[in-house]
Enzyme design. Structure first.
Site, PDB file in Angstrom:
ATOM      1  CD  GLU A   7      -1.418  -2.280   2.169  1.00 48.15           C
ATOM      2  OE1 GLU A   7      -0.276  -2.490   2.212  1.00 48.15           O
ATOM      3  OE2 GLU A   7      -2.175  -2.615   2.900  1.00 48.15           O
ATOM      4  CG  ASP A  80      -1.765  -3.584   5.842  1.00 48.21           C
ATOM      5  OD1 ASP A  80      -0.705  -3.597   5.522  1.00 48.21           O
ATOM      6  OD2 ASP A  80      -2.208  -2.131   6.052  1.00 48.21           O
ATOM      7  CG  ASP A  82      -6.834  -5.043   7.763  1.00 47.05           C
ATOM      8  OD1 ASP A  82      -6.451  -5.054   6.371  1.00 47.05           O
ATOM      9  OD2 ASP A  82      -6.677  -3.883   8.266  1.00 47.05           O
ATOM     10  CD  GLU A  84      -9.316  -0.220   4.864  1.00 47.09           C
ATOM     11  OE1 GLU A  84      -9.599   0.939   4.376  1.00 47.09           O
ATOM     12  OE2 GLU A  84      -9.439  -0.242   5.994  1.00 47.09           O
ATOM     13  CE1 TYR A 305      -1.707  -3.749   9.168  1.00 47.89           C
ATOM     14  CE2 TYR A 305      -3.448  -5.417  10.041  1.00 47.89           C
ATOM     15  CZ  TYR A 305      -3.064  -3.998   9.157  1.00 47.89           C
ATOM     16  OH  TYR A 305      -3.860  -3.546   8.286  1.00 47.89           O
ATOM     17  NE  ARG A 307      -5.822   0.072  10.395  1.00 49.00           N
ATOM     18  CZ  ARG A 307      -4.849   0.927   9.686  1.00 49.00           C
ATOM     19  NH1 ARG A 307      -3.904  -0.156   9.240  1.00 49.00           N
ATOM     20  NH2 ARG A 307      -4.560   2.136   9.726  1.00 49.00           N
ATOM     21  CG  HIS A 352      -4.876 -11.499  12.381  1.00 49.01           C
ATOM     22  ND1 HIS A 352      -5.479  -9.973  12.438  1.00 49.01           N
ATOM     23  CD2 HIS A 352      -4.576 -12.059  11.574  1.00 49.01           C
ATOM     24  CE1 HIS A 352      -5.712 -10.204  11.009  1.00 49.01           C
ATOM     25  NE2 HIS A 352      -5.401 -11.351  10.334  1.00 49.01           N
TER      26      HIS A 352
END
Length: 764
Positions: A7, A80, A82, A84, A305, A307, A352
């Site tokens: 990203e 990432d 997740d 999103e 990470y 989130r 995670h």
């Protein structure tokens, strides 16, 4: 050559270092596609078909990816881990497929939870396919947000005011803030009294609190006025006769275990409590630590990470932490077995990890010179919390004693001491809105049953109950998490959106709903009750999580939501009048015409006006309780234009000083006077540059002759001409990347000169 897409450019730079030759790493700069910004982007008549288009600002980055892919052998999507991130990879894949540049090239999805050499190489060695379950969960979330926004917002324009908007998760959060404010306003304080005894033994002063009076247990409201307190004081003093008898002594030892490692919400809460960071700032700084910081040998990801809902720690990380504790604190500071924490969220992805340092060996003090102040503060917090969670418990010795005042009553003295600090050597968790009691750190002298203790004074104290505190960022995030509203990646954006829409304001770091926020919340609560209901919002989040796990289909979820929601929107649009929403009866008669007075919403907030408007134009300001509020006079000053009194008025952008003869006289000036820098305005050469505050509280500098001259800059002006272009003024600019510089405010010039710290301080 293999092409890897992430990203951000910072992340790309760090990953490139670990992949080496044979890999080209490019950044997508976030999302590459989004719904078209107009009605019909989600076609509810065609199976909720979603119409996407390339985000304009990222068009050039997409072109760069397309050009590189033409020469590449394979594509690795490394966004990432997740939902999103999965959606960004899918959008990119669909875009490249549509432009026919993928052809037969293999496409791999690689996932890692920390940016370290081992994690990156393992991810590349073990790629997977795109997870359409995760993509569809994100598509469903985006569709729901779009459908709510594009249908509720026009309704708010029609029923309240143009320019308003409503969001699926922001609206319940707003309701939470408004309901807390209403609780505070409705709160009625109750009086109560406590009685304490001041005591002394062997020159050690301590106190005890009355726990029994005449054989009855003393509760909060046992003594509610001064007469009762005085009577109790006299009876106890008479019965004690200068001494209290020790009736009972209890000694206990208790353990306190460390808090689990950080997840997104707890990191935001703790950073707010201890560092004063907003949720958004916390996530921005955490992103920098995750993507990589150069600590001497190139960029390295410093934390995992950020989130996440999971408190899991990798076995390898736990092993490294335990070795560090043994080496630096001693083996006795580590429990025999590793601590395993259980994740509370049923929807957390256990694959995670919690937020932790990528290596506990990167001690904050050793890498401090490579980090900015904010990066160091947040990293230090994460590092200490992670280290402490694997240390031995804290042992606390507690003592409590009952002391009798004859037959009149019993006092209780309590105290505690830390016998073995354990994990508290490194870290102690903060708390919200819970002030320490006197017993938290009080130590008692040695006490023995049967002893008599000298009584110095019996002291009654008056108290009043207090309303619940307003939410701050930490307590709001905690409440959102407890109610299941939103997910880790959304807490910061929920708070920012409420502030950007001017539905809430901050006062001493606490949220206060604006008048518009109150009216919007009332409208949604009254007419869209389900959709701002906490349990309904949480259930919808659970269903989206079920979609991401492949347990539920996303189209049926949208269908179940859409039909009743659309019916509600249509019914409200046709049957609810604007006055039903923006006006509220007061039960009071108009002093001019006798009709009922209403609380109404105007351009500058709520006010009281006659229901017979426009025939009767009576209005007045609202006080705290709805009564008339007399404006505050500015003492010792008169209007320079008409010599009437100056008063403090409330406007759309806050308080300001205005003429009491308004509208006949329209003189106004800011409540907080701007500071004159003494630097001549380079545009008009008539005024000087004044330091002012924007409506958001940010400092800027503008010409004193405004609005005649509209010249303004964000950075501090200097009385120095630009040596390159001759512009009469330079500015002092500080950034994390470049430090402090003198720069020319003329964009086309580009002059910049580094400034030493001492020189910058002298410029102040």
């Amino acid at each position: 050559m293999n092409l890897v897409i992430v990203e951000s450019p910072a992340k790309a730079k760090t990953i490139k270092k670990y992949l080496g030759k044979g890999f080209e790493v490019l950044a997508s700069y976030g999302h590459v596609r989004d719904l078209i910004p107009k009605e019909g982007a989600v076609d509810t008549e065609d199976g909720f078909a979603m119409r996407y288009d390339v985000i304009e600002r990222n068009g050039k980055h997409v072109k760069a990816i397309v050009d590189k892919l033409k020469k590449a052998d394979a594509l690795y999507l490394a966004t990432d881990p997740d939902r999103e991130g999965e959606a960004i990879s899918w959008h990119l894949y669909e875009l490249l497929k549509g432009r026919k540049v993928l052809k037969e090239k293999p496409v791999h999805r690689v996932v890692f939870h920390e940016i370290t050499k081992k994690a990156i190489q393992e991810a590349v060695d073990h790629p997977r396919d795109l997870s359409m379950e995760m993509v569809n969960a994100q598509q469903a979330r985006r569709a729901l947000d779009y459908l709510v926004g594009f249908n509720l917002s026009p309704l708010l324009w029609k029923k309240i005011r143009r320019g308003l908007s409503a969001g699926r998760v922001q609206s319940p959060a707003l309701r939470m803030i408004v309901e807390r404010e209403e609780e505070i306003e409705a709160f009625v304080a109750r009086e109560y009294w406590s009685i304490e005894a001041d005591l002394n033994k062997d020159k050690h002063a301590f106190s005890a609190k009355l726990s029994q009076l005449n054989g009855e247990k003393v509760e909060q409201f046992t003594i509610t006025n001064e007469v009762q307190a005085s009577a109790a004081e006299q009876a106890l003093s008479t019965a004690a006769n200068g001494e209290l008898d020790i009736l009972k002594v209890e000694k206990k030892q208790r353990r306190r275990n460390p808090a689990p490692p950080f997840i997104t919400s707890t990191l935001q809460q703790e950073a707010s409590r201890k560092l004063g960071f907003t949720a958004r700032r916390t996530m921005q700084v955490a992103q920098q630590l995750y993507e990589g910081i150069d600590i001497g040998n190139g960029a390295v990801g410093l934390i995992s990470y950020m989130r996440t809902d999971s408190v899991n720690l990798a076995e390898e990380a736990i092993g490294e932490i335990r070795e560090y504790i043994t080496a630096n604190y001693g083996k006795d500071q580590m429990p025999p077995e590793p601590r395993i924490f259980k994740t509370k969220s049923k929807n957390a992805q256990e694959a995670h990890e919690a937020i932790r340092p990528t290596s506990i060996g990167f001690a904050p003090k050793e890498i401090a010179t490579h980090l900015s102040k904010e990066q160091l503060k947040l990293y230090d917090l994460i590092w200490k919390r992670t280290l402490a969670c694997q240390m031995i418990h804290t042992t606390i010795d507690t003592v409590s004693a009952d002391l009798g005042a004859g037959d009149a009553g019993v006092f209780r003295a309590s105290g505690s001491t830390i016998a073995k600090p354990g994990f508290m050597t490194v870290y102690m968790e903060g708390s919200d809105d819970q002030p320490k009691t006197k017993d938290d750190e009080k130590m008692l002298p040695p006490l023995t049953v049967g002893e008599k203790i000298k009584l110095l004074l019996i002291r009654p104290e008056q108290h009043f109950t207090e309303p619940p505190p307003r939410y701050n960022e930490a307590t709001l995030v905690k409440a959102l998490e407890e109610h299941g509203i939103g997910r880790p990646s959304t807490y910061a954006s929920i708070i920012s959106t409420l502030q950007d829409r001017e539905y809430v304001e901050m006062d001493r770091k606490r949220f206060i709903p604006t008048d518009v926020g109150r009216v919007v919340s009332k409208f949604l609560t009254n007419y869209f009750t389900n959709y701002v209901d906490y349990s309904f919002t949480a259930k919808l989040e659970d269903e989206l999580d079920a979609v991401s796990r492949g347990e539920e289909e996303w189209i049926p979820l949208l269908e179940k939501f859409w039909k009743p929601f659309k019916e509600k929107v249509d019914y409200t649009g046709e049957n609810v009048k604007r006055s039903d929403v923006t006006q509220e009866p007061t039960g009071e008669s108009c002093p001019e015409c006798g009709n009922e007075l209403n609380i109404r919403l105007g351009r500058n907030g709520r006010f009281i006006g006659c229901s017979n408007y426009p025939e009767c134009s009576y209005t007045r300001d609202m006080g705290d309780g709805g009564e008339r509020a007399d404006p505050e006079k500015v003492e010792g000053r008169q209007c320079p234009e008409c010599e009437s009194d100056l008063i403090i008025r409330q406007g759309r952008y806050g308080k300001f000083i205005g003429c009491s003869s308004y509208p006949a006289c329209r003189f106004i000036e800011p409540l907080e006077k701007p500071v004159d820098t003494g630097v001549e305005c380079p545009q008009c050469h008539k005024g000087t540059m004044m330091q002012r505050k924007s409506r958001r509280g940010k400092i800027f500098y503008s010409c004193s002759t405004y609005p005649k001259c509209d010249y303004a800059v964000w950075n501090e002006p200097l009385k120095e001409p630009c040596p390159d272009c001759g512009w009469p003024m330079l500015t002092m600019k500080t950034t994390k990347k470049r430090g402090t510089e003198k720069v020319c405010p003329q964009k086309e010039c580009g002059y910049a000169e580094a400034v030493e710290v001492e020189e910058a301080a002298n410029a102040d």
